[in-house]
Design a protein around this motif. Sequence first.
Motif, PDB file in Angstrom:
ATOM      1  N   GLY A   1      -9.886  17.242 -16.487  1.00 14.13           N
ATOM      2  CA  GLY A   1      -9.630  16.169 -17.179  1.00 14.13           C
ATOM      3  C   GLY A   1      -8.432  15.476 -16.834  1.00 14.13           C
ATOM      4  O   GLY A   1      -8.317  14.156 -17.048  1.00 14.13           O
ATOM      5  N   GLY A   2      -7.799  15.819 -15.857  1.00 14.38           N
ATOM      6  CA  GLY A   2      -6.682  15.022 -15.355  1.00 14.38           C
ATOM      7  C   GLY A   2      -6.928  14.332 -13.975  1.00 14.38           C
ATOM      8  O   GLY A   2      -8.217  14.460 -13.755  1.00 14.38           O
ATOM      9  N   GLY A   3      -6.077  14.001 -13.307  1.00 15.89           N
ATOM     10  CA  GLY A   3      -6.198  13.348 -12.064  1.00 15.89           C
ATOM     11  C   GLY A   3      -5.093  13.776 -11.169  1.00 15.89           C
ATOM     12  O   GLY A   3      -4.165  14.370 -11.025  1.00 15.89           O
ATOM     13  N   ILE A   4      -5.653  13.649  -9.595  1.00 20.49           N
ATOM     14  CA  ILE A   4      -4.638  13.878  -8.527  1.00 20.49           C
ATOM     15  C   ILE A   4      -4.758  12.278  -7.789  1.00 20.49           C
ATOM     16  O   ILE A   4      -5.703  12.238  -6.939  1.00 20.49           O
ATOM     17  CB  ILE A   4      -5.141  14.811  -7.805  1.00 20.49           C
ATOM     18  N   PRO A   5      -3.885  11.418  -7.846  1.00 22.44           N
ATOM     19  CA  PRO A   5      -4.028  10.183  -7.154  1.00 22.44           C
ATOM     20  C   PRO A   5      -4.278  10.286  -5.832  1.00 22.44           C
ATOM     21  O   PRO A   5      -5.058   9.527  -5.201  1.00 22.44           O
ATOM     22  CB  PRO A   5      -2.591   9.621  -7.075  1.00 22.44           C
ATOM     23  N   PHE A   6      -3.957  11.232  -4.849  1.00 20.64           N
ATOM     24  CA  PHE A   6      -4.271  11.568  -3.626  1.00 20.64           C
ATOM     25  C   PHE A   6      -5.565  11.573  -3.460  1.00 20.64           C
ATOM     26  O   PHE A   6      -6.103  10.985  -2.339  1.00 20.64           O
ATOM     27  CB  PHE A   6      -3.557  12.750  -2.997  1.00 20.64           C
ATOM     28  N   MET A   7      -6.380  12.178  -4.162  1.00 15.78           N
ATOM     29  CA  MET A   7      -7.763  12.500  -3.832  1.00 15.78           C
ATOM     30  C   MET A   7      -8.606  11.094  -3.965  1.00 15.78           C
ATOM     31  O   MET A   7      -9.354  10.959  -3.030  1.00 15.78           O
ATOM     32  CB  MET A   7      -8.348  13.178  -4.882  1.00 15.78           C
ATOM     33  N   GLN A   8      -8.290  10.131  -4.872  1.00 15.35           N
ATOM     34  CA  GLN A   8      -8.943   8.946  -4.866  1.00 15.35           C
ATOM     35  C   GLN A   8      -8.633   8.075  -3.604  1.00 15.35           C
ATOM     36  O   GLN A   8      -9.483   7.330  -3.113  1.00 15.35           O
ATOM     37  CB  GLN A   8      -8.990   8.270  -6.254  1.00 15.35           C
ATOM     38  N   LEU A   9      -7.375   8.194  -3.174  1.00 13.60           N
ATOM     39  CA  LEU A   9      -6.710   7.487  -2.096  1.00 13.60           C
ATOM     40  C   LEU A   9      -7.819   7.984  -0.712  1.00 13.60           C
ATOM     41  O   LEU A   9      -8.200   7.110   0.124  1.00 13.60           O
ATOM     42  CB  LEU A   9      -5.477   7.638  -2.017  1.00 13.60           C
ATOM     43  N   LEU A  10      -7.717   9.302  -0.726  1.00 11.37           N
ATOM     44  CA  LEU A  10      -8.494   9.989   0.508  1.00 11.37           C
ATOM     45  C   LEU A  10      -9.765   9.603   0.434  1.00 11.37           C
ATOM     46  O   LEU A  10     -10.570   9.485   1.521  1.00 11.37           O
ATOM     47  CB  LEU A  10      -8.102  11.317   0.688  1.00 11.37           C
ATOM     48  N   GLY A  11     -10.405   9.546  -0.783  1.00 12.52           N
ATOM     49  CA  GLY A  11     -11.868   9.345  -0.851  1.00 12.52           C
ATOM     50  C   GLY A  11     -12.130   8.064  -0.454  1.00 12.52           C
ATOM     51  O   GLY A  11     -13.342   7.860   0.406  1.00 12.52           O
ATOM     52  N   ARG A  12     -11.487   7.116  -0.525  1.00 12.63           N
ATOM     53  CA  ARG A  12     -11.910   5.672  -0.015  1.00 12.63           C
ATOM     54  C   ARG A  12     -11.309   5.601   1.494  1.00 12.63           C
ATOM     55  O   ARG A  12     -12.174   5.088   2.118  1.00 12.63           O
ATOM     56  CB  ARG A  12     -10.874   4.759  -0.959  1.00 12.63           C
ATOM     57  N   ALA A  13     -10.300   6.322   2.005  1.00 16.36           N
ATOM     58  CA  ALA A  13      -9.948   6.089   3.325  1.00 16.36           C
ATOM     59  C   ALA A  13     -11.038   6.794   4.127  1.00 16.36           C
ATOM     60  O   ALA A  13     -11.202   6.360   5.290  1.00 16.36           O
ATOM     61  CB  ALA A  13      -8.596   6.575   3.397  1.00 16.36           C
ATOM     62  N   TYR A  14     -11.559   7.778   3.583  1.00 19.47           N
ATOM     63  CA  TYR A  14     -12.624   8.955   4.447  1.00 19.47           C
ATOM     64  C   TYR A  14     -13.689   9.251   3.767  1.00 19.47           C
ATOM     65  O   TYR A  14     -13.940  10.357   3.467  1.00 19.47           O
ATOM     66  CB  TYR A  14     -11.647  10.162   5.092  1.00 19.47           C
TER      67      TYR A  14
END
Length: 470
Positions: free
Chosen positions: A410-423
């Motif tokens: 239910g929460g978020g980890i900002p790093f993951m959406q950044l990495l998801g877009r980058a890679y």
Amino acid sequence: MEIEQVRQHVKAAWADRVLPSLAEFVAIPAVSPAYDAQWRERGHLRRAVEHVRGWIEANAPAGSTVEVVELDGVPPLLFAEIPATPGASGDGTALLYGHLDKQPPSDGWSEGLGPWQPVLRGDRLYGRGAVDDGYAPYAALTAVTAVRAAGGEHCRVVLVLEAGEESGSPGLPDYLSHLADRLGRVSLVTCLDSGGGDFERLWVTRSLRGILQATLTVAVLEEAVHSGIASGVVPSSFRVLRLLLDRLEDPATGRVLLPELNAPIPPERVADAQRLAELRPTSTLHPLSLVPGGRPAADDEAERILNNTWRPTLSVTGAAGLPDVAEAGAVLRASTSLRLSFRLPPTVDAADAAAALERVTTTDVPFGASATITDLMAQDGWCAPEPPGWLSNALESGVFEAPHQFLGLGGGIPFMQLLGRAYPDAAFLVTGAVGAESNMHVPDEWLNIPFARQVTETVAHVLAAHALQR
């Protein structure tokens, strides 16, 4: 790579090298910048980063490099590079992520425990940052050395350890841009800042919700007036706020009404929720303390899981303009402010959601009152790509007796959406040592050491499997 060799190396490393240093890390009050305006002057975050840097330098394989990277105005980041073993056939980079900042200490720790007091009781290490997320760099590097000790291979590995995750990762996009050339072609991302419902199996996070926060202020008067004079003549600011909230949420069901904040739920994630509900019929209720007679928002566990991981929700988390009840006089107040906190489905565009929120609450306001949105913060969620076959096989390497389980958070980890877009072509493994009883963010936070060792072992097998892919 033989499982028992990996297990023995990890067990010895945790006992001899990891736990002593991790306990020292717990003792550093490295509170995240959002909760400590004087973080630069205090220097605790820098101390935590330097402490972990020293440990990595002392334990990393020959040829590794470790560096503290620091951009202006944001917390430092620890970056380590470990060269590939000679026999690795894969040519990509494995990125392992964790964070070194901590939640505030909070009151209410049990007798003999404290946030900056590392206490080892049996298989538990107590203290702030033990499980969220101080263990991560130790587990990551130990997984790498376990691969080598057991005769396995691994591709080039980079450790990215930030110091602002609990504050929404300020500056992280700039760090990723700054380090882009050194990161190289990332083909595996492993995040150790997650967990699951128990300590019996590996929990793999498949999705994270986004977030939208804003302060909504309604003003009806230039200054407050005696309620005997103004009530019935001027609507209260709270009444106008209630009407605006009804535009956002159905008060009877909690359903968020704005289309921009909703998204269809993939059938695969519905199936994940149903399997999890069968496995743990009350997993969503376990960490909660309902009042006597209190009932959850849904009776069905699978529906509660989907409410918590894929459907948008609204919580009012703060208020201003309301005096304490003991001091509240007969006054029609000039204005009221509410802090709105939306959790967004993983696939919703947070910027579109923010624009919709502002449009709906500040246009055609009842009674011509003034309504403004301030302090707006929007972050996208994340949805994992389907795991490749080699990764699925590595997750069932025999470390755990029970099969791994997918879940959404239910929460978020900002790093993951950044990495998801980058890679977008990388394989993603989001997991960790947090369990339902780990007390993350609250008093008596603790790390389950045997479980953390098993997570470490699993990462070693994933790294070895990744080394064979092209």
